[in-house]
Motif scaffolding. Structure first.
Motif, PDB file in Angstrom:
ATOM      1  N   TYR A   3       7.792   8.245   3.810  1.00 38.51           N
ATOM      2  CA  TYR A   3       6.399   8.013   4.172  1.00 38.51           C
ATOM      3  C   TYR A   3       6.311   7.340   5.534  1.00 38.51           C
ATOM      4  O   TYR A   3       5.536   7.753   6.404  1.00 38.51           O
ATOM      5  CB  TYR A   3       5.735   7.149   3.099  1.00 38.51           C
ATOM      6  CG  TYR A   3       4.246   7.009   3.260  1.00 38.51           C
ATOM      7  CD1 TYR A   3       3.377   7.912   2.657  1.00 38.51           C
ATOM      8  CD2 TYR A   3       3.696   5.970   4.004  1.00 38.51           C
ATOM      9  CE1 TYR A   3       1.999   7.783   2.787  1.00 38.51           C
ATOM     10  CE2 TYR A   3       2.329   5.834   4.143  1.00 38.51           C
ATOM     11  CZ  TYR A   3       1.487   6.742   3.533  1.00 38.51           C
ATOM     12  OH  TYR A   3       0.138   6.610   3.674  1.00 38.51           O
ATOM     13  N   VAL A   4       7.105   6.301   5.739  1.00 38.63           N
ATOM     14  CA  VAL A   4       7.099   5.582   7.011  1.00 38.63           C
ATOM     15  C   VAL A   4       7.585   6.488   8.136  1.00 38.63           C
ATOM     16  O   VAL A   4       7.010   6.510   9.227  1.00 38.63           O
ATOM     17  CB  VAL A   4       7.938   4.288   6.916  1.00 38.63           C
ATOM     18  CG1 VAL A   4       8.122   3.640   8.277  1.00 38.63           C
ATOM     19  CG2 VAL A   4       7.293   3.315   5.935  1.00 38.63           C
ATOM     20  N   SER A   5       8.608   7.269   7.887  1.00 38.68           N
ATOM     21  CA  SER A   5       9.129   8.192   8.892  1.00 38.68           C
ATOM     22  C   SER A   5       8.067   9.204   9.320  1.00 38.68           C
ATOM     23  O   SER A   5       7.886   9.480  10.508  1.00 38.68           O
ATOM     24  CB  SER A   5      10.364   8.911   8.344  1.00 38.68           C
ATOM     25  OG  SER A   5      10.859   9.824   9.290  1.00 38.68           O
ATOM     26  N   GLN A   6       7.341   9.751   8.349  1.00 43.43           N
ATOM     27  CA  GLN A   6       6.275  10.707   8.669  1.00 43.43           C
ATOM     28  C   GLN A   6       5.145  10.036   9.442  1.00 43.43           C
ATOM     29  O   GLN A   6       4.573  10.637  10.364  1.00 43.43           O
ATOM     30  CB  GLN A   6       5.744  11.350   7.390  1.00 43.43           C
ATOM     31  CG  GLN A   6       6.738  12.290   6.751  1.00 43.43           C
ATOM     32  CD  GLN A   6       6.312  12.711   5.350  1.00 43.43           C
ATOM     33  OE1 GLN A   6       5.317  12.245   4.813  1.00 43.43           O
ATOM     34  NE2 GLN A   6       7.097  13.585   4.747  1.00 43.43           N
ATOM     35  N   ALA A   7       4.820   8.808   9.101  1.00 42.31           N
ATOM     36  CA  ALA A   7       3.765   8.081   9.809  1.00 42.31           C
ATOM     37  C   ALA A   7       4.161   7.833  11.265  1.00 42.31           C
ATOM     38  O   ALA A   7       3.347   7.985  12.181  1.00 42.31           O
ATOM     39  CB  ALA A   7       3.460   6.760   9.101  1.00 42.31           C
ATOM     40  N   VAL A   8       5.407   7.466  11.496  1.00 45.60           N
ATOM     41  CA  VAL A   8       5.885   7.235  12.859  1.00 45.60           C
ATOM     42  C   VAL A   8       5.885   8.550  13.642  1.00 45.60           C
ATOM     43  O   VAL A   8       5.473   8.588  14.807  1.00 45.60           O
ATOM     44  CB  VAL A   8       7.280   6.581  12.854  1.00 45.60           C
ATOM     45  CG1 VAL A   8       7.880   6.549  14.250  1.00 45.60           C
ATOM     46  CG2 VAL A   8       7.204   5.177  12.271  1.00 45.60           C
ATOM     47  N   ALA A   9       6.298   9.644  13.011  1.00 44.78           N
ATOM     48  CA  ALA A   9       6.290  10.948  13.682  1.00 44.78           C
ATOM     49  C   ALA A   9       4.868  11.341  14.081  1.00 44.78           C
ATOM     50  O   ALA A   9       4.644  11.837  15.193  1.00 44.78           O
ATOM     51  CB  ALA A   9       6.909  12.014  12.775  1.00 44.78           C
ATOM     52  N   GLY A  60       0.808  -1.205   0.000  1.00 49.13           N
ATOM     53  CA  GLY A  60       0.000   0.000   0.000  1.00 49.13           C
ATOM     54  C   GLY A  60       0.848   1.264   0.000  1.00 49.13           C
ATOM     55  O   GLY A  60       0.537   2.238  -0.704  1.00 49.13           O
ATOM     56  N   VAL A  61       1.938   1.247   0.766  1.00 53.78           N
ATOM     57  CA  VAL A  61       2.842   2.402   0.784  1.00 53.78           C
ATOM     58  C   VAL A  61       3.476   2.583  -0.589  1.00 53.78           C
ATOM     59  O   VAL A  61       3.488   3.689  -1.138  1.00 53.78           O
ATOM     60  CB  VAL A  61       3.928   2.241   1.873  1.00 53.78           C
ATOM     61  CG1 VAL A  61       4.981   3.338   1.756  1.00 53.78           C
ATOM     62  CG2 VAL A  61       3.301   2.239   3.260  1.00 53.78           C
ATOM     63  N   ARG A  62       4.005   1.507  -1.160  1.00 52.68           N
ATOM     64  CA  ARG A  62       4.638   1.605  -2.488  1.00 52.68           C
ATOM     65  C   ARG A  62       3.655   2.073  -3.555  1.00 52.68           C
ATOM     66  O   ARG A  62       4.009   2.852  -4.438  1.00 52.68           O
ATOM     67  CB  ARG A  62       5.251   0.267  -2.882  1.00 52.68           C
ATOM     68  CG  ARG A  62       6.583   0.030  -2.242  1.00 52.68           C
ATOM     69  CD  ARG A  62       7.331  -1.127  -2.879  1.00 52.68           C
ATOM     70  NE  ARG A  62       8.393  -1.553  -1.993  1.00 52.68           N
ATOM     71  CZ  ARG A  62       8.265  -2.463  -1.034  1.00 52.68           C
ATOM     72  NH1 ARG A  62       7.119  -3.073  -0.838  1.00 52.68           N
ATOM     73  NH2 ARG A  62       9.279  -2.777  -0.265  1.00 52.68           N
ATOM     74  N   ALA A  63       2.411   1.625  -3.464  1.00 50.90           N
ATOM     75  CA  ALA A  63       1.399   2.046  -4.439  1.00 50.90           C
ATOM     76  C   ALA A  63       1.143   3.544  -4.322  1.00 50.90           C
ATOM     77  O   ALA A  63       0.862   4.211  -5.311  1.00 50.90           O
ATOM     78  CB  ALA A  63       0.103   1.265  -4.220  1.00 50.90           C
ATOM     79  N   ARG A  64       1.256   4.076  -3.128  1.00 50.14           N
ATOM     80  CA  ARG A  64       0.982   5.492  -2.912  1.00 50.14           C
ATOM     81  C   ARG A  64       2.176   6.370  -3.261  1.00 50.14           C
ATOM     82  O   ARG A  64       2.019   7.428  -3.851  1.00 50.14           O
ATOM     83  CB  ARG A  64       0.569   5.726  -1.464  1.00 50.14           C
ATOM     84  CG  ARG A  64       0.254   7.170  -1.150  1.00 50.14           C
ATOM     85  CD  ARG A  64      -0.479   7.342   0.141  1.00 50.14           C
ATOM     86  NE  ARG A  64      -1.801   6.755   0.150  1.00 50.14           N
ATOM     87  CZ  ARG A  64      -2.888   7.328  -0.358  1.00 50.14           C
ATOM     88  NH1 ARG A  64      -2.811   8.489  -0.941  1.00 50.14           N
ATOM     89  NH2 ARG A  64      -4.057   6.731  -0.283  1.00 50.14           N
ATOM     90  N   GLU A 121       3.280  11.948  17.920  1.00 50.56           N
ATOM     91  CA  GLU A 121       2.489  13.116  18.319  1.00 50.56           C
ATOM     92  C   GLU A 121       1.171  12.677  18.958  1.00 50.56           C
ATOM     93  O   GLU A 121       0.754  13.234  19.985  1.00 50.56           O
ATOM     94  CB  GLU A 121       2.206  14.008  17.107  1.00 50.56           C
ATOM     95  CG  GLU A 121       3.426  14.723  16.575  1.00 50.56           C
ATOM     96  CD  GLU A 121       3.176  15.434  15.259  1.00 50.56           C
ATOM     97  OE1 GLU A 121       2.082  15.248  14.661  1.00 50.56           O
ATOM     98  OE2 GLU A 121       4.067  16.168  14.814  1.00 50.56           O
ATOM     99  N   ARG A 122       0.525  11.694  18.371  1.00 49.92           N
ATOM    100  CA  ARG A 122      -0.741  11.197  18.921  1.00 49.92           C
ATOM    101  C   ARG A 122      -0.529  10.556  20.292  1.00 49.92           C
ATOM    102  O   ARG A 122      -1.349  10.723  21.198  1.00 49.92           O
ATOM    103  CB  ARG A 122      -1.381  10.190  17.964  1.00 49.92           C
ATOM    104  CG  ARG A 122      -1.902  10.849  16.714  1.00 49.92           C
ATOM    105  CD  ARG A 122      -2.435   9.842  15.743  1.00 49.92           C
ATOM    106  NE  ARG A 122      -2.932  10.518  14.555  1.00 49.92           N
ATOM    107  CZ  ARG A 122      -3.306   9.910  13.468  1.00 49.92           C
ATOM    108  NH1 ARG A 122      -3.259   8.605  13.380  1.00 49.92           N
ATOM    109  NH2 ARG A 122      -3.735  10.609  12.431  1.00 49.92           N
ATOM    110  N   ASP A 123       0.560   9.812  20.437  1.00 52.59           N
ATOM    111  CA  ASP A 123       0.859   9.204  21.733  1.00 52.59           C
ATOM    112  C   ASP A 123       1.070  10.280  22.798  1.00 52.59           C
ATOM    113  O   ASP A 123       0.604  10.137  23.933  1.00 52.59           O
ATOM    114  CB  ASP A 123       2.111   8.325  21.638  1.00 52.59           C
ATOM    115  CG  ASP A 123       1.892   7.070  20.799  1.00 52.59           C
ATOM    116  OD1 ASP A 123       0.727   6.726  20.485  1.00 52.59           O
ATOM    117  OD2 ASP A 123       2.911   6.439  20.436  1.00 52.59           O
ATOM    118  N   ALA A 124       1.756  11.362  22.427  1.00 58.12           N
ATOM    119  CA  ALA A 124       1.987  12.463  23.374  1.00 58.12           C
ATOM    120  C   ALA A 124       0.661  13.123  23.752  1.00 58.12           C
ATOM    121  O   ALA A 124       0.448  13.481  24.923  1.00 58.12           O
ATOM    122  CB  ALA A 124       2.952  13.490  22.777  1.00 58.12           C
TER     123      ALA A 124
END
Length: 75
Positions: free
Chosen positions: A33-39, A20-24, A43-46
């Motif tokens: 993309y993965v780095s931004q998702a983890v960031a 799905g990531v590669r398709a996008r 933020e949501r966890d905080a």
């Protein structure tokens, strides 16, 4: 301006997720993309931590008060 320090990591994710990531974003944008998702998740966890802290200090949110405010904003 210097770029931030980057660390290389090996992670395992479900095949359908990586497809799905590669398709996008294609294979060249995968890491960003993965780095931004983890960031975003950090933020949501905080925010979850802050909500839990505020609940402990002030008690849970009054849902009736929230509904009343939302109704006034919807006008």
């Amino acid at each position: 301006m210097s770029s931030p320090t980057v660390e290389k990591h090996s992670v395992s994710i479900p095949r359908t997720t990586s497809e799905g990531v590669r398709a996008r974003v294609g294979s060249r944008g995968f890491s960003a993309y993965v780095s931004q998702a983890v960031a975003r998740q950090l933020e949501r966890d905080a925010l979850d931590d802050l909500v839990a802290e505020m609940d402990a200090e002030h008690g849970p949110v009054d849902e009736d008060a929230v509904a009343a405010i939302m109704a006034r904003l919807a006008r």
